[in-house]
Design an enzyme around this catalytic site. Sequence first.
Site, PDB file in Angstrom:
ATOM      1  CG  HIS A 105      -1.814   1.159   1.344  1.00  0.00           C
ATOM      2  ND1 HIS A 105      -3.150   1.118   1.031  1.00  0.00           N
ATOM      3  CD2 HIS A 105      -1.583   2.440   1.753  1.00  0.00           C
ATOM      4  CE1 HIS A 105      -3.693   2.305   1.222  1.00  0.00           C
ATOM      5  NE2 HIS A 105      -2.753   3.129   1.673  1.00  0.00           N
ATOM      6  CD  GLU A 106       1.485   3.581   3.658  1.00  0.00           C
ATOM      7  OE1 GLU A 106       1.668   4.649   3.037  1.00  0.00           O
ATOM      8  OE2 GLU A 106       0.437   3.341   4.287  1.00  0.00           O
TER       9      GLU A 106
END
Length: 685
Positions: free
Chosen positions: A478-479
Amino acid sequence: MNILTEKFNTPYHAAPFNEIKKEDYLPAFKELIRKSEAEIDAIVNNAEEPTFENVIEALAFSGEQLDVASNIFFNLNSAETSDELQQIAQEVSPILTEYSSKISQNEALFNKIKKVFDEKEKYNLNEEQQMLLNETYKGFVRSGALLNEEDKEKLKKINMVLSVKSLQFGQNVLASTNNYFKHITNKEDLAGIPEAILEQYAEEAKERNLEGWVVTLQYPSYIPFMTYAENRELRKEIALANGKKSFDGGEFDNQNLIKELLNLKQQKAELLGYTNYADYVLEERMAKSPTKVLDFLNELLVKAKPYADKEIEELKSLAKADGIDEMQAYDHAFYAEKLRKAKYDLNDEELKPYFPLEQVQEAVFGLSNQLFGLTFEERNDIPKYHEDVKVYEVFEVRSGKMEDGSNNPEKIFKALLYVDYFPRKGKRAGAWMTSYKNQYQKDGENSRPHISIVCNFSKPTKDTPSLLTFQEVTTLFHEFGHALHGMLANTQYPTLSGTSVKWDFVELPSQFLENFCYEPEFLKTFAKHYKTGEVLPDEKIEKIAQSKNFMEGYQTLRQIGFGLLDMNYHTQVGELEGLSVKEFEDNYTKATQLYPANPETAMSPSFSHIFQGGYSAGYYSYKWAEVLDADAFQYFKENGIFNPEIAAKYKVLLSSGGTKDPMELYKNFRGSEPKVESLLKRAFG
């Protein structure tokens, strides 16, 4: 000499963390504000006819050093803070807010901007320049440029107080989190908890000079305890401590602060001519209005609620077999893990040996190479702010076919990437991507960005590397999706670069990348046991893919609840006058609650996303972006998840930043608007 006011003498002019002293910050900010104000004065006092170049473009490139210093300071205040830094933040925030207000309410500057805006037809502007002009003009209007002097002064004061109080909110949450720990001396109280987690708890105790084990409210400590601890009373005690963060009436209580923040935002909105703060915020988002957001959330609520109810009934059956007649929220993770194991024969501790952090990082690096041609090379000579941090040079490798048919690949520098993975007392909870320097093009040079990923994964021990739960694997992806948005940026102006997009578009790249974690074809390339090198067995990989939608109804209702609460805080603030924060929270999350409300806990006082971060009247954007990411990944699925042509089109979307309307960017990539059916199909079949 103040290191922060000079051109950094480091590779790529990277932040010289090893040379910055705490006492440098305040004088540096004052000096850089003076420099930036001089740049603004030069624009205002320019005797030439106002043009796009000498007003709009000059403004876009002003204050660069101040931006870099601000990024360094506020990123460290989140990732490596101290009492001194927090004190400096309290002094610096109002100074910076006053400076911003001074620019945005500079009448002479705005008159020049307005003249260029009104005469834009006479300039031969490209699409990005038109966007910069429109965004600059709107930004000034939304910052009070059209207000009278008295109201400008009111707005300036509101903004200054907001900056200090939102900072205080986050500091209270961090202090409240760090203040609690549970010291356990009887090993029987830890029944059910895997050995690797016990080792982590023992290390925590040792660091505090205690015998036995220590559980904290930091994510890598709290979540495993709630998931595996058989001792229900202890689960309840620790869950209550977590639910009381900044909600216990003590020194770090945020309840009054919430009311103050919301009232200030309402005053700001009304001053600027809006009914409420949500109207003000959403004017600049894809969703456009609170009504559209509430309709979207309520439509999802209707569709997801039956699935969530069914999931909770399954958990209640398991709990009943253990003699629990009324299941509570603090039982959820424990029985969800039991059910997940029963349904899919999966549990986090069995999977973790297949996901050592370094291996997962290599996988996301490899995926970035396959899709976008990126490579990552660690640098040990670039300054870091903590020994846990690693720094990578990011290159794009392009094939270079020579006349003789040989291949001479070209390496083009794209970004610096800092990764900071482990929890510390000075680091706030959660995971985030940020930047120390934006990308832009000026004087023939493409100045590349410096991007950072910050997480809170379990630290390695003397015997074991850092092993990730599958949820932490998806967190890293995600990051990294956000980081790709920053690293691939290729715009002319820093204010339109990378993640400088509409807020409800910003989660598309992050949530999109998570999808790869569930693809068997990709998982097999990196899910390997850290001791034996054995690939995660096919049946486990298949079960991970099948388990993707496990508890999807529950998770959807949880996110909808946060979104509804956020939207109502920013549209119905008047109701708070006669209610406590807890009563307001219960009223607006009631429709999404699947367990009995606990009078001793509330999540609002630690809801940093909306009271400290940038998600005020914007929390819905997580679900909004899920529609985008489900639809986008469906496109890849239909044509091959590593399809080079589609990856190239997606790369254009990422590199374009905020230079185009997000819906136009999306349609250019996908060929059509996103369909909510893609999300519903993925979530509920």
